[in-house]
Design an enzyme around this catalytic site. Structure first.
Site, short mmCIF file in Angstrom:
data_model
loop_
_atom_site.label_atom_id
_atom_site.label_comp_id
_atom_site.label_asym_id
_atom_site.label_seq_id
_atom_site.Cartn_x
_atom_site.Cartn_y
_atom_site.Cartn_z
N PHE A 71 0.84 -1.19 0.00
CA PHE A 71 0.00 0.00 0.00
C PHE A 71 0.88 1.24 0.00
O PHE A 71 2.05 1.18 0.39
CB PHE A 71 -0.91 0.01 1.24
CG PHE A 71 -2.37 0.07 0.90
CD1 PHE A 71 -3.06 -1.04 0.47
CD2 PHE A 71 -3.06 1.28 1.01
CE1 PHE A 71 -4.40 -0.97 0.16
CE2 PHE A 71 -4.41 1.35 0.70
CZ PHE A 71 -5.09 0.23 0.28
N GLN A 116 -7.35 14.87 3.33
CA GLN A 116 -6.77 13.99 2.32
C GLN A 116 -7.64 13.94 1.08
O GLN A 116 -8.84 13.66 1.18
CB GLN A 116 -6.64 12.59 2.89
CG GLN A 116 -6.12 11.58 1.88
CD GLN A 116 -5.54 10.37 2.57
OE1 GLN A 116 -6.23 9.43 2.88
NE2 GLN A 116 -4.25 10.42 2.82
N LEU A 173 -15.05 5.85 -4.45
CA LEU A 173 -13.67 5.47 -4.19
C LEU A 173 -13.21 4.24 -4.99
O LEU A 173 -13.93 3.26 -5.12
CB LEU A 173 -13.52 5.16 -2.70
CG LEU A 173 -12.17 4.60 -2.22
CD1 LEU A 173 -11.10 5.67 -2.29
CD2 LEU A 173 -12.29 4.09 -0.79
N ARG A 228 -0.36 9.38 -0.44
CA ARG A 228 -1.53 9.87 -1.17
C ARG A 228 -1.44 11.34 -1.56
O ARG A 228 -1.85 11.72 -2.66
CB ARG A 228 -2.79 9.64 -0.34
CG ARG A 228 -3.20 8.19 -0.35
CD ARG A 228 -4.45 7.97 0.47
NE ARG A 228 -4.78 6.54 0.44
CZ ARG A 228 -5.73 5.99 1.17
NH1 ARG A 228 -6.47 6.73 1.98
NH2 ARG A 228 -5.97 4.70 1.09
#
Lengths: 236, 597
Positions: free
Chosen positions: B119, B240, B252, B286
């Protein structure tokens, strides 16, 4: 896409002011970005704030906006508005008491879900790390654990309509099999005993309405069949 | 109006991951607990989490909590409190294994252990190479987790008040918290939930933005209640923007897609992340990936007729992998983008996703605020966990999979703190002040009697557009200044909202008006905190704080290595230090450094 108008025949009922439910002819002009039935309902509510419905994730995972759409149960957020013949007839999920407009009282539905003891039972002392499960054993849970408890299935099932207090219904039975199929669960005997009854499991007559309406493409009928197989296997 | 009173040891507001995890702690300890939730628990937004939960189990690649701690501190751009971060990373294995014992259907490795995937921002050996740390149930980890936690609560006989909206926090003259007021959707009746301890687990407020991955219910109710009751909100400028929301729909698409090998491409098909993050590429943090995407679009390399998005490509993965590891993503792409990702790439754009800030807490889940010279004095009787809280583990930018970990660790720790504080006799049932319900009743009466007012829909739309325009992925001094004025104007309009629906029964117009009150508090906190922070850090990047030799990445540690505190009254700002010292004396702090991936 240009602006377009959609027409509804909408079930309306506010117990605070209406003596009885009625069908309302109502239409709304959509914005080009409105693609799903839920978008149209939100648009409609911006014009008439008395229209009441549940909604949350708007992507088909929370299970809030189940309703009866042109005679078939489904999720508003996963239904393309342009695919629906008009006027779009919207009603609350059938077979459950209506609280207001498209909002039903789901107490009975959840009572049945709770009745199957929807949690893992394993009374062995918990190990330090995860309990092991092979990928093949884990795959047995696919098609079972993804249920979102929207109630589209149980409220399309005639056996559930007639005996909502006695028949567990497809959603509850799918959950029952999810734990029966889990190699980590130790309560197989108790779970089967719990369903050994003329109504709780055996009122399913495999007419497969549940499979037809499930917005997650799950198959409660197959799960129910497997529970019946387990019942037979332990009887012989 | 008649106000019923109900009394409990503890009241929990919210039944998502954090609320359910806290509830387990209290129910299993035999405390009389009420869990208030505005939706049936499994409809909470934790259900939409996809890619996984972080834990350094090391099931497929070598891993340990020190590496996880380093990644989290670095991901936070050093704004995270290192005591809370150490606590979270050390607890990760325990809470994830517990969840497996509760029945969570994690995917498995060939040897039967929990499956883990790479991730963004998670690495081996202090940033060297990607690590498989995200424990996953296909791409439905949040759904599987929320259901497992609800099911465990069914076993523990937790008492839920389903479809109740909490209205306001009750504090007495000492500032101690004594519970909440709440309204039952089905009847419209208001009750006081009087309790020795109150835990907020109300989730985020992503609906302040026009383009958001968040559910309709993510309206910052806990933040609004806290702000109205004089509790500050911490670090609200840090939001975010998830790199991969479906273009146009906002839904998403998990970072797990890139964890499984997905690649972001611009109009010429280039894998542009190689230029921005040569080491971790598409799996950079991110904020970095989102800014890179927007830069590609701004410089004319976007896709589509309007060059306004980029493409997420997994066509090189085998259909079997996609069907096994990313089945939900395939459904979402078909539903909301009209694209089958087995055959064609998915159009995506950065989309508001997660609030790093929130109600200030310590690592025990106790809500803290400055008092008598102590910047972190606990507010007696008040706890918070999950996205509504700021521990602070995410600082200026959260790593993917750390949100599900946050709600497990701090939901549990808030629950444990309540149990401990009740057993030690630190908390009793203090008498309710006479005006306990007055503010809520006044808000309801105002709404009931408002004429010639503003439409809730219109004011909400104006708020979302203002936030989107003035406080987006990149921030500009002038736009922020204008944004403060604009959002204060919207807030004035929100005081005069009017609803036509006067029914007592399931009045969703009233609910949406009350939710807007909460959203407005969050929007003001965000804009005002963002305008004031004159540096770039994590998700907050300003045009007037560029990357220079003196201030790498525009970050100014000399003046701005501190947490923002915003108070609703007078829109006052205060600041408090970041905790650099980890929890354990023998753990070295992660030293300040320039953040590169």
């Amino acid at each position: 896409m240009s602006k377009r108008t959609v027409n509804f025949k909408m079930y309306r009922y506010d117990p605070d002011k209406d003596e009885k439910p009625y069908m309302q002819d109502i239409s709304v002009e959509l914005e080009p970005s409105d693609k799903k039935l839920l978008d149209a309902l939100v648009r409609l509510k911006s014009v008439d704030d008395t229209l009441s419905f549940r909604r949350s994730c708007r992507e088909g995972v929370c299970g809030s906006d189940a309703m009866n759409i042109n005679g078939k149960n489904g999720l508003a957020c996963l239904t393309d508005i342009d695919s629906l013949p008009q006027p779009i007839v919207l009603r609350p999920l059938p077979g459950l008491p209506v609280i207001r407009d498209l909002i039903v009282d789901m107490t009975q539905f959840f009572k049945q879900y709770h009745s199957i003891k929807p949690y893992l039972v394993n009374n062995e002392p918990a190990p330090e790390r995860e309990r092991l499960q092979s990928p093949e054993d884990r795959e047995e849970l696919n098609g079972l654990y993804e249920c979102i408890l929207c109630a589209c299935c149980s409220t399309s099932c005639p056996s559930f309509w007639w005996n909502p207090d006695k028949f567990v219904g497809p959603a509850g039975l799918l959950a029952a099999y999810r734990f029966l199929a889990d190699t980590r669960d130790e309560a197989t005997t108790e779970r089967l005993d719990n369903l050994e009854d003329p109504y709780r499991l055996f009122r399913c007559h495999s007419i497969m309405n549940c499979v037809d309406v499930c917005p997650k493409s799950l198959n409660p009928t197959r799960a129910i069949g497997k529970i019946k197989d387990m019942m037979v296997a332990r009887a012989v | 109006m008649n106000v019923a009173k109900r009394t409990f040891d503890a009241v929990i507001v919210g039944a998502g991951g954090a609320g359910l995890r806290a509830a387990l702690q209290l129910s299993e300890a035999g405390l009389k607990t009420a869990v208030l939730t505005k939706v049936f628990p499994t409809r909470s937004h934790t259900v939409a989490a996809q890619g996984g939960v972080a834990a350094s189990l090391g099931n497929s690649t070598e891993d340990n909590w020190h590496w996880h701690m380093y990644d989290t501190v670095k991901g936070s751009d050093w704004l995270g409190d290192q005591d809370a971060i150490e606590f979270m990373c050390r607890k990760a294995n325990e809470v994830v294994v517990e969840l497996e014992h509760y029945g969570m259907p994690f995917d498995r490795t060939d040897n039967g252990k929990i499956y883990q995937r790479p991730f963004g921002g998670h690495s081996q050996n202090y940033g060297q190479s990607p690590v498989s740390r995200s424990c996953a149930a296909a791409d439905r980890t949040g759904h599987a987790m929320l259901h497992a936690l609800y099911q465990r609560n069914v076993r523990a006989n937790t008492q839920f008040f389903v479809e109740w909206n909490a209205l306001d926090l009750i504090r007495d003259a000492d500032g101690d918290v004594l519970g909440v007021t709440a309204i039952e959707m089905e009847t419209g009746e208001v009750s006081i939930f009087h309790a020795k301890a109150t835990i907020f687990a109300t989730g985020g407020a992503g609906r302040i933005f026009h383009s958001s991955t968040n559910a309709f219910i993510n309206t910052g109710d806990g933040l609004g209640m806290a702000a109205r009751a004089g509790v500050p909100l911490e670090d609200m400028e840090f939001w975010q923007f998830h790199p991969t929301g479906v273009f146009g729909a906002g839904v998403l698409i998990t970072e797990g897609v890139r964890g499984e090998g997905g690649i972001l491409r611009n109009a010429s098909g280039e894998r542009f992340m190689e230029r921005y993050a040569p080491n971790l590429k598409d799996l950079a943090s991110r904020d970095v990936v989102s800014r890179s995407m927007v830069t590609e679009i701004n410089e004319g390399r976007g896709c589509g007729p309007d060059k306004d998005h980029v493409l997420l490509d997994i066509t090189h993965l085998s259909p079997e992998t996609i069907m096994k590891r990313l089945p939900g993503i395939r459904e979402i792409s078909i539903q909301f983008a009209g694209v089958d990702p087995i055959k064609a790439p998915i159009p995506v754009v950065p989309t508001a996703h997660y609030q790093m800030g929130g109600i200030p807490t310590n690592f025990k889940g106790q809500v803290v605020a400055p008092k008598d010279g102590n910047p972190n004095a606990p507010i007696s009787g008040f706890y918070a966990a999950g996205e509504c809280a700021c521990a602070s583990v995410h600082g200026a930018n959260r790593l993917g999979t750390n949100s599900l970990l946050d709600l497990l660790v701090f939901g549990k720790s808030a629950g444990e703190s309540v149990v401990e504080d009740l057993r030690s006799g630190n908390l009793g049932l203090k008498p309710l002040p006479a005006d306990a319900a007055d503010m809520s009743l006044a808000r309801l009466a105002r709404l009931e009697g408002q004429t010639n007012g503003e439409s809730v829909f219109d004011v909400g739309l104006e708020m979302r557009r203002t936030m989107q325009k003035h406080a987006g992925v990149f921030r500009f001094d002038q736009l922020l200044k204008e944004g403060v004025a604009a959002i204060l104007q919207v807030a004035e309009r929100a005081k005069r909202t009017e609803i036509k629906d006067k029914s007592k029964v399931w009045n969703t117009a009233r609910t949406e008006a009350l939710e807007l009150d909460n959203l407005i508090e969050v929007a003001k906190a965000t804009m005002i905190s963002a305008e004031a922070r004159k540096e770039s850090r994590g998700a907050h990047v300003r045009d007037d704080a560029p990357d220079t030799a003196e201030f790498p990445n525009g970050r100014n540690d000399k003046e701005w290595l501190k947490h923002t505190l915003w108070y609703s009254e007078g829109n006052r700002l205060d600041y408090k230090p970041v905790t650099i010292q980890p929890l354990s004396q023998d753990v070295e702090p992660i030293a300040l450094a320039k953040r590169t991936y």
